[in-house]
Design an enzyme around this catalytic site. Structure first.
Site, PDB file in Angstrom:
ATOM      1  N   ASN A  77       0.827  -1.208   0.000  1.00 44.00           N
ATOM      2  CA  ASN A  77       0.000   0.000   0.000  1.00 44.00           C
ATOM      3  C   ASN A  77       0.862   1.258   0.000  1.00 44.00           C
ATOM      4  O   ASN A  77       0.587   2.226  -0.722  1.00 44.00           O
ATOM      5  CB  ASN A  77      -0.907   0.020   1.235  1.00 44.00           C
ATOM      6  CG  ASN A  77      -2.004  -1.024   1.190  1.00 44.00           C
ATOM      7  OD1 ASN A  77      -2.266  -1.621   0.151  1.00 44.00           O
ATOM      8  ND2 ASN A  77      -2.641  -1.257   2.318  1.00 44.00           N
ATOM      9  N   ARG A  82     -10.443  -4.491 -13.636  1.00 43.86           N
ATOM     10  CA  ARG A  82      -9.248  -5.232 -13.206  1.00 43.86           C
ATOM     11  C   ARG A  82      -9.506  -6.721 -13.412  1.00 43.86           C
ATOM     12  O   ARG A  82     -10.425  -7.283 -12.821  1.00 43.86           O
ATOM     13  CB  ARG A  82      -8.922  -4.966 -11.735  1.00 43.86           C
ATOM     14  CG  ARG A  82      -8.549  -3.522 -11.444  1.00 43.86           C
ATOM     15  CD  ARG A  82      -7.872  -3.373 -10.089  1.00 43.86           C
ATOM     16  NE  ARG A  82      -7.742  -1.973  -9.709  1.00 43.86           N
ATOM     17  CZ  ARG A  82      -6.793  -1.162 -10.155  1.00 43.86           C
ATOM     18  NH1 ARG A  82      -5.883  -1.629 -11.003  1.00 43.86           N
ATOM     19  NH2 ARG A  82      -6.740   0.097  -9.755  1.00 43.86           N
ATOM     20  N   HIS A 132     -15.563   2.697 -14.507  1.00 41.53           N
ATOM     21  CA  HIS A 132     -15.340   1.913 -13.293  1.00 41.53           C
ATOM     22  C   HIS A 132     -16.563   1.075 -12.934  1.00 41.53           C
ATOM     23  O   HIS A 132     -16.534   0.292 -11.990  1.00 41.53           O
ATOM     24  CB  HIS A 132     -14.981   2.874 -12.141  1.00 41.53           C
ATOM     25  CG  HIS A 132     -14.475   2.218 -10.909  1.00 41.53           C
ATOM     26  ND1 HIS A 132     -15.194   2.181  -9.731  1.00 41.53           N
ATOM     27  CD2 HIS A 132     -13.316   1.566 -10.653  1.00 41.53           C
ATOM     28  CE1 HIS A 132     -14.503   1.549  -8.807  1.00 41.53           C
ATOM     29  NE2 HIS A 132     -13.365   1.159  -9.334  1.00 41.53           N
TER      30      HIS A 132
END
EC number: 2.7.4.1
Length: 694
Positions: free
Chosen positions: A45, A367, A427
């Site tokens: 992250n 993704r 998205h």
């Protein structure tokens, strides 16, 4: 209501506190290898945060921008605050790593440097070096005739200070690049892992023959990985993106990680060539490149050091012997992953690819994993002559190359591939299947909060919704027409779409609850809350007595527990599954439950194409109600946000509630109860009843 900067929490600092909650899992009573996973996640992250957020702040500072956030902190103020925070937290990371590795040693699992091995294991390392490492490493000299090399983003290397054995006064500097094809650790035995850099260090004089090693230091670099693509000027977006990916590899250095107590001349050598600000140099007393700890954390020999593996379950009305289209035609179906299996989502596309009655498949991909069965099913369908339309979002950050690969494969199979809408990311997570039955067309839709990715579906909590309702068919058709054609009307009737429409709808529903004063109730679960207009509307609702519960995993710029937010409670849930679902409840709206692909952030609401889906089906609403109730009752994984932006653990009561574990147990109980029930309608009713009662 007039807002002021002190009514907002800084976005970047809020994200850092989220990542601190990830690291805090190491303080909990978890299996040791699970703790090691959280260190790997924390460091991964942080890599992305530096590559994108810190790099962006540096660019804003260089451009002379004075304010860039609702709290009006300048880029320079934010950079200073970030550096101070991370330099302090580095000590905590080091402490957790040392504690965990010490405990692992008690379990007979070791990370050992070369010099701490016995002679037999050293010999094995030597053999491994000459057979596997030496042929692929890259020794690099740096002098007048050898310029400082290009270092890839997140590359891991060994800087060396050496001298000519014949002329010791001639000191030189260089480096040994460790390729990513090599594992981070050499598993010299079933329970001993040797860091690759300690083996390379041991053999440095064989890499630079005729030279004596004076000092070495492992280091790792981070580059600016953000991409700016001039879409308006692009005739061939795929080509422009490929060029952008090449340029990204040359982004400015934004961070240097190096082992502590490194030779001062080596540090100066690196700083001179990389020109990294000294506050962006992080010295570690522990290993570098900790995202690679997954190599150890995945050791199946030490299963007692891992959490028990949970297998997602497929519940009625889905049945392996029943067509998924028959099931969806009978009723709307909502599943909560990963407690319920992702298999019905795959089966939805797989069955469509084989069904001779299916004439069209439409889908968005954001993704996708590298070996995607879903995309392969789309390729098969296109190859068989079905009309396949796929929106592949090539701008999905860090998935661009993988998405390029699948876009080309789909095009080669005959699918119509859309690369996006100029100026926006797509998205939304939606697919539509059209079947021709006689002279009629039947529509089947899947709408989700998560990606069409079987790998992430095992570790992300998300909500999937299957429906064949006409109003959803109309809106999903319109949505795909907007994607593939020209349209100035980007508004839907039942679904809400961003840009603009989702935000308008959310603000409208907040206003409805505000008008109900003390009777108003809002529960909203999402990844991040940043949008200042929505935050202001929530403040106004709170001041009118509306009770508001927010379940926000990551960034939250809203300040609770102030006079203007005394009726707002914010909690964050961090567990073994990444909380990724967006679920909204507004008591007095009709319908009052929604799922969405969008967080309440300006980027999602204004710069992306997203969908928000109303839930009408009573069983599905009951399921979402139970899901939210569980999360609001959690006293194991939950943290409470305070008005100073910090979080505190929610104290456990007599009844311990881990929302993720409880859902695993609920679904397993339902599955076990229904496993032998052959009456499909009775099984479906019982599944709904059990979920509601539990």
């Amino acid at each position: 209501m007039q807002t002021s900067p002190d009514m907002f929490i800084n976005r970047e600092l809020s994200w850092l506190r989220f990542n601190s909650r990830v690291l805090d899992q190491c303080s909990k009573n978890l299996p040791l290898l699970e703790k090691l996973k959280f260190i790997a996640i924390y460091c991964t992250n942080l890599d992305e945060f530096y590559m994108i957020r810190v790099a962006g702040l540096k660019q804003l500072f260089s451009a002379g921008v004075n304010a860039s956030s609702s709290d009006e902190m300048t880029p320079l103020q934010q950079l200073k605050a970030i550096r101070k925070y991370l330099h302090q937290e580095k000590e905590l990371l080091e402490r957790y790593f040392n504690e965990i590795t010490s405990e692992l040693e008690k379990e007979n699992l070791f990370i050992k440097h070369y010099e701490n091995l016995d002679e037999n294991l050293k010999q094995k390392c030597d053999e491994y070096f000459f057979s596997n490492i030496f042929p692929v490493i890259v020794p690099i000299a740096v002098d007048a005739t050898h310029p400082f090399p290009h270092l890839n983003n997140l590359s891991f290397s060994l800087a060396v200070k050496i001298c000519d054995k014949a002329h010791p006064e001639l000191v030189k500097f260089g480096m040994i690049r460790i390729p990513r094809v090599l594992p981070r650790f050499y598993e010299v035995s079933a329970n001993i892992y040797v860091p690759i850099e300690s083996i390379v260090h041991q053999h440095a004089e064989e890499i630079f023959p005729g030279y004596k090693l004076l000092a070495s230091a492992a280091f790792r670099v981070t580059r600016n990985a953000d991409m700016v693509i001039e879409e308006e000027e692009a005739d061939d977006f795929m080509m422009i993106l490929e060029q952008g990916l090449k340029l990204r590899r040359k982004g400015a250095f934004v961070r240097l990680q190096i082992q502590k107590d490194a030779d001062e001349q080596i540090v100066e050598f690196l700083n001179t060539h990389m020109k990294i600000f000294h506050k962006d140099v992080y010295e570690y007393s522990i290993l570098l490149n900790l995202p690679s700890l997954w190599q150890i954390a995945g050791n199946k020999t030490f299963t007692h050091l891992l959490s028990p593996l949970y297998t997602p379950k497929t519940l009625p009305p889905f049945d392996e012997n029943l067509s998924i289209f028959d099931a969806v035609e009978k009723e709307d179906i909502l599943i909560i992953q990963p407690f319920e299996s992702f298999d019905p989502v795959y089966k939805f596309i797989k069955e469509a690819s084989k069904d001779p009655e299916v004439i069209s498949i439409r889908m968005t991909l954001y993704r996708v994993e590298k070996n995607s069965n879903i995309v392969q099913a789309l390729i098969d369908a296109a190859s068989d002559g079905k009309q396949v339309t796929v929106m592949v979002e090539l701008k999905a950050r860090f998935d661009e190359e993988n998405n390029l690969h699948w876009a080309k494969a789909l095009e080669n199979a005959g699918a119509h591939v859309i690369y996006g809408i100029t100026g926006f990311k797509v998205h939304a997570k939606v697919s539509q299947v059209i079947r021709k039955q006689g002279d009629k067309l039947k529509f089947y839709m899947h709408l989700s909060t998560g990606n069409y990715n079987a790998s992430s579906a095992k570790i992300y909590t998300d909500v999937s919704y299957f429906t064949s309702k006409a109003e959803f068919a109309r809106d999903t058709t319109s949505f795909f027409h907007i994607l593939s054609g020209f349209s100035k009307n980007r508004r839907l009737q039942t679904l809400s779409m961003s840009p603009n429409q989702i935000k308008e709808k959310v603000l409208e529903m907040i206003r409805i609850e505000t008008s109900k004063k003390n009777e108003g109730v809002i529960v909203a679960k999402m990844n991040s809350l940043v949008d200042s207009d929505i935050i202001q509307a929530l403040y106004e609702a709170s001041m009118e007595g509306v009770q508001i519960d927010l379940i926000i995993r990551g960034i939250c710029c809203l300040k609770p527990d102030e006079e203007y937010s005394k009726n707002i409670r914010v909690r964050s849930i961090i567990g073994k599954y990444l909380e990724h679902a967006r679920v909204f409840y507004f008591k007095h709206s009709e319908p009052n439950y929604f799922i969405s692909s969008a967080d309440w952030m300006p980027r999602n609401l204004e710069r992306r194409l997203e969908l928000m889906t109303p839930i009408y089906d009573e069983r599905s609403k009951a399921k979402l109600a139970q899901f939210l109730r569980l999360q609001l009752s959690d006293n194991v994984l939950a943290y409470k946000l305070k008005n100073n932006g910090e979080y505190e653990k929610i104290p456990s009561s007599e009844k311990i509630i881990d929302s993720q574990q409880t859902l695993e147990e609920y679904v397993s109980k339902i599955y076990k109860t229904l496993k032998k029930d052959t009456d499909q309608s009775r099984a479906t009713h019982l599944a709904s009843k059990l979920f509601k009662e539990n």
